[in-house]
Design a protein around this motif. Structure first.
Motif, mmCIF file in Angstrom:
data_model
loop_
_atom_site.group_PDB
_atom_site.id
_atom_site.type_symbol
_atom_site.label_atom_id
_atom_site.label_comp_id
_atom_site.label_asym_id
_atom_site.label_seq_id
_atom_site.Cartn_x
_atom_site.Cartn_y
_atom_site.Cartn_z
ATOM 1 N N LYS A 332 0.860 -1.175 0.000
ATOM 2 C CA LYS A 332 0.000 0.000 0.000
ATOM 3 C C LYS A 332 0.901 1.230 0.000
ATOM 4 O O LYS A 332 1.906 1.260 0.709
ATOM 5 C CB LYS A 332 -0.926 0.007 1.215
ATOM 6 C CG LYS A 332 -2.144 -0.903 1.081
ATOM 7 C CD LYS A 332 -3.107 -0.707 2.224
ATOM 8 C CE LYS A 332 -4.355 -1.544 2.028
ATOM 9 N NZ LYS A 332 -5.146 -1.114 0.867
ATOM 10 N N VAL A 333 0.523 2.217 -0.785
ATOM 11 C CA VAL A 333 1.346 3.421 -0.895
ATOM 12 C C VAL A 333 0.462 4.658 -0.789
ATOM 13 O O VAL A 333 -0.742 4.626 -1.080
ATOM 14 C CB VAL A 333 2.118 3.450 -2.230
ATOM 15 C CG1 VAL A 333 3.169 2.350 -2.276
ATOM 16 C CG2 VAL A 333 1.164 3.320 -3.413
ATOM 17 N N LYS A 334 1.105 5.751 -0.389
ATOM 18 C CA LYS A 334 0.434 7.050 -0.317
ATOM 19 C C LYS A 334 1.044 7.957 -1.363
ATOM 20 O O LYS A 334 2.269 7.979 -1.549
ATOM 21 C CB LYS A 334 0.598 7.653 1.078
ATOM 22 C CG LYS A 334 -0.106 9.000 1.243
ATOM 23 C CD LYS A 334 0.037 9.521 2.670
ATOM 24 C CE LYS A 334 -0.691 10.842 2.835
ATOM 25 N NZ LYS A 334 -0.581 11.361 4.221
ATOM 26 N N VAL A 335 0.197 8.679 -2.072
ATOM 27 C CA VAL A 335 0.670 9.585 -3.121
ATOM 28 C C VAL A 335 1.172 10.871 -2.471
ATOM 29 O O VAL A 335 0.427 11.565 -1.775
ATOM 30 C CB VAL A 335 -0.447 9.900 -4.128
ATOM 31 C CG1 VAL A 335 0.062 10.881 -5.184
ATOM 32 C CG2 VAL A 335 -0.958 8.623 -4.785
ATOM 33 N N LEU A 336 2.452 11.159 -2.725
ATOM 34 C CA LEU A 336 3.040 12.398 -2.213
ATOM 35 C C LEU A 336 2.923 13.515 -3.234
ATOM 36 O O LEU A 336 2.679 14.683 -2.880
ATOM 37 C CB LEU A 336 4.510 12.175 -1.855
ATOM 38 C CG LEU A 336 4.801 11.098 -0.803
ATOM 39 C CD1 LEU A 336 6.294 11.019 -0.559
ATOM 40 C CD2 LEU A 336 4.049 11.388 0.497
ATOM 41 N N ASP A 337 3.083 13.150 -4.517
ATOM 42 C CA ASP A 337 3.028 14.163 -5.567
ATOM 43 C C ASP A 337 2.765 13.468 -6.899
ATOM 44 O O ASP A 337 3.182 12.313 -7.110
ATOM 45 C CB ASP A 337 4.339 14.941 -5.636
ATOM 46 C CG ASP A 337 4.260 16.084 -6.650
ATOM 47 O OD1 ASP A 337 3.304 16.873 -6.565
ATOM 48 O OD2 ASP A 337 5.140 16.148 -7.519
ATOM 49 N N VAL A 338 2.048 14.145 -7.817
ATOM 50 C CA VAL A 338 1.770 13.588 -9.139
ATOM 51 C C VAL A 338 2.016 14.659 -10.188
ATOM 52 O O VAL A 338 1.598 15.805 -10.030
ATOM 53 C CB VAL A 338 0.320 13.049 -9.227
ATOM 54 C CG1 VAL A 338 -0.694 14.127 -8.893
ATOM 55 C CG2 VAL A 338 0.037 12.463 -10.606
ATOM 56 N N ASN A 339 2.720 14.260 -11.268
ATOM 57 C CA ASN A 339 3.047 15.183 -12.355
ATOM 58 C C ASN A 339 2.651 14.529 -13.677
ATOM 59 O O ASN A 339 3.415 13.766 -14.267
ATOM 60 C CB ASN A 339 4.548 15.497 -12.345
ATOM 61 C CG ASN A 339 4.904 16.603 -13.327
ATOM 62 O OD1 ASN A 339 4.263 16.761 -14.366
ATOM 63 N ND2 ASN A 339 5.939 17.369 -13.008
ATOM 64 N N PRO A 340 1.415 14.798 -14.154
ATOM 65 C CA PRO A 340 0.926 14.151 -15.380
ATOM 66 C C PRO A 340 1.774 14.474 -16.603
ATOM 67 O O PRO A 340 1.961 13.613 -17.467
ATOM 68 C CB PRO A 340 -0.498 14.710 -15.531
ATOM 69 C CG PRO A 340 -0.862 15.229 -14.188
ATOM 70 C CD PRO A 340 0.418 15.695 -13.574
ATOM 71 N N GLU A 341 2.268 15.723 -16.704
ATOM 72 C CA GLU A 341 3.042 16.114 -17.882
ATOM 73 C C GLU A 341 4.306 15.272 -18.017
ATOM 74 O O GLU A 341 4.665 14.834 -19.115
ATOM 75 C CB GLU A 341 3.402 17.597 -17.807
ATOM 76 C CG GLU A 341 2.223 18.550 -17.958
ATOM 77 C CD GLU A 341 1.363 18.615 -16.692
ATOM 78 O OE1 GLU A 341 1.869 18.222 -15.617
ATOM 79 O OE2 GLU A 341 0.201 19.047 -16.787
ATOM 80 N N GLU A 342 4.998 15.056 -16.919
ATOM 81 C CA GLU A 342 6.238 14.268 -16.941
ATOM 82 C C GLU A 342 5.988 12.804 -16.618
ATOM 83 O O GLU A 342 6.923 12.008 -16.584
ATOM 84 C CB GLU A 342 7.243 14.857 -15.954
ATOM 85 C CG GLU A 342 7.667 16.279 -16.302
ATOM 86 C CD GLU A 342 8.705 16.814 -15.336
ATOM 87 O OE1 GLU A 342 9.174 16.033 -14.476
ATOM 88 O OE2 GLU A 342 9.047 18.012 -15.447
ATOM 89 N N GLN A 343 4.704 12.451 -16.391
ATOM 90 C CA GLN A 343 4.314 11.084 -16.055
ATOM 91 C C GLN A 343 5.159 10.551 -14.885
ATOM 92 O O GLN A 343 5.777 9.494 -14.948
ATOM 93 C CB GLN A 343 4.451 10.156 -17.279
ATOM 94 C CG GLN A 343 3.497 10.551 -18.404
ATOM 95 C CD GLN A 343 3.488 9.541 -19.543
ATOM 96 O OE1 GLN A 343 4.275 8.603 -19.579
ATOM 97 N NE2 GLN A 343 2.583 9.740 -20.492
ATOM 98 N N ARG A 344 5.105 11.321 -13.804
ATOM 99 C CA ARG A 344 5.827 10.935 -12.596
ATOM 100 C C ARG A 344 4.904 10.981 -11.394
ATOM 101 O O ARG A 344 4.080 11.893 -11.261
ATOM 102 C CB ARG A 344 7.010 11.877 -12.352
ATOM 103 C CG ARG A 344 8.132 11.742 -13.373
ATOM 104 C CD ARG A 344 9.268 12.689 -13.022
ATOM 105 N NE ARG A 344 10.354 12.603 -13.991
ATOM 106 C CZ ARG A 344 11.464 13.331 -13.923
ATOM 107 N NH1 ARG A 344 11.619 14.221 -12.932
ATOM 108 N NH2 ARG A 344 12.408 13.213 -14.832
#
Length: 400
Positions: A332-344
């Motif tokens: 199980k993981v928690k999302v710290l940050d999402v960057n759709p443009e760089e797909q990260r």
């Protein structure tokens, strides 16, 4: 004299009937194992044995003949015991001769014949074409078949490969028909199929390098890298033979007859709407896909991997991710940050775990001797006599 002439004419007619002659016979009587006929214009009778009635299988004579029928026959031999007739006759051989002539004509014209499969034998199929035809195993179909039993009873189309009536040899091919049909469909498909269009097909075969999809007589290849957005090791992870699929045409090579397809191009892209599915602080289920020196890549959606930095794997210090994780492990993981443009996507495992409490060390206390406080009495006022002391006492003695 007229009677003698009539008898002589009858004898002359009988003498004129020779082995191999074609005659006509009228059915007079049907018996269990034979039929009695009168040879037309012959003045004599003949016998058709059961096995000379027909080239096709039958159970009862009544299935082949009826009393009063006039049929074409061939003379096999003369019978010495003329109790039932003077000649042994065959309807089967006459019928077979006509069939051979018809098949020969079709062979010369390149025509296709249609016939039922009557038996499965070692090495191929037996076919009833009015005469016995044989289909070698290599000419039955255009792909490997281990058991031909399913073909028994089927009526199929055949190409005449070889014919020799004098030796009763008729070699047929069903494979040639299938190949011709496939070639026609292939030509038709290549004439209309275009790159970048979406086509429908059926999964025909699975291989280590992908899947072949039948587009209606022609197979197109979906390379394993074009089956799904995520990495798969074998096509069977996503497909099964018989599945109906849609695919995008990547390329068409008419010269080589190759069509390249892509299934994943018809599917939604993994990173579409990722911010909605993996927003900041979202808690997701994932699978560890790769371990590196700086962290672990965890797949949270098909084709979408996020990085758990080594510092976000555990609260305690670890030198490598392998100390805590292994590939294929579910986490199980928690999302710290999402960057759709760089797909990260930055993820954390330790954020979902309770941090350990700091350890409290025991302090050693040295033994201290008990100190008893000393209470001093209140000092009396000091007088002049206290200060002079004995000196005063000396002075007093001298006066006496």
């Amino acid at each position: 004299m007229s009677e003698l002439k009539t008898m002589q004419d009858a004898l002359d007619i009988v003498k004129d009937i020779q082995i191999g002659d074609l005659v006509q016979g009228e059915v007079l009587t049907l018996q269990d194992k034979q039929a009695i006929v009168g040879i037309v214009d012959g003045g004599v009778e003949g016998v058709i044995p059961f096995n000379e009635l027909s080239a096709t299988p039958f159970e009862k004579i009544e299935d082949i003949l009826s009393v009063g029928d006039v049929v074409d026959l061939v003379v096999i031999k003369q019978i010495k015991d003329k109790e039932n007739g003077s000649f042994l006759l065959s309807k089967r051989r006459v019928d077979a001769k006509k069939v051979w002539e018809e098949i020969q004509e079709k062979f010369e014209k390149g025509e296709v014949i249609e016939a039922p499969v009557t038996a499965i034998v070692r090495g191929g199929l037996v076919v009833d074409c009015g005469v016995r035809g044989f289909v070698p195993a290599s000419m039955v179909t255009d792909h490997f078949v281990e058991d031909f039993s399913s073909f028994k009873g089927q009526t199929l189309k055949f190409k005449i490969v070889e014919i020799e009536p004098s030796e009763n040899r008729l070699i047929l091919s069903h494979r040639a028909i299938l190949e011709a049909e496939k070639a026609a469909k292939k030509e038709e498909l290549f004439a209309k199929i275009k790159e970048n269009e979406i086509v429908e097909g059926t999964v025909a075969r699975l291989t280590n390098f992908g899947a072949f999809v039948n587009l209606g007589g022609v197979d197109g290849l979906v390379h394993i890298s074009q089956i799904a957005h995520e990495h798969i090791k074998h096509a069977s992870e996503k497909l099964a033979v018989g599945d109906k699929v849609q695919a995008k045409v990547l390329s068409v090579e008419k010269e080589t007859g190759r069509i390249a397809l892509s299934i994943k191009e018809t599917l939604a892209k993994p990173w579409d709407n990722i911010e909605e599915r993996a927003h900041k602080d979202a808690i997701l289920d994932g699978v560890v896909k790769r371990l590196t020196t700086f962290g672990a890549f965890v797949e949270v959606f098909p084709g979408v991997e996020g990085l758990v930095h080594i510092s976000q794997i555990a609260h305690k210090h670890i030198a490598t991710p392998q100390e805590v994780l292994k590939e294929g492990q579910e986490v199980k993981v928690k999302v710290l940050d999402v960057n759709p443009e760089e797909q990260r996507i930055s993820l954390s495992i330790k954020a979902l775990e309770e941090a350990p409490k700091p350890e409290v060390k025991d302090v050693e206390v040295e033994e201290v001797e008990e100190v008893i406080p000393v209470v001093l009495e209140e000092e009396a006022p000091v007088t002049l006599a206290d200060r002079l002391g004995d000196k005063l006492s000396g002075l007093v003695s001298d006066d006496k």
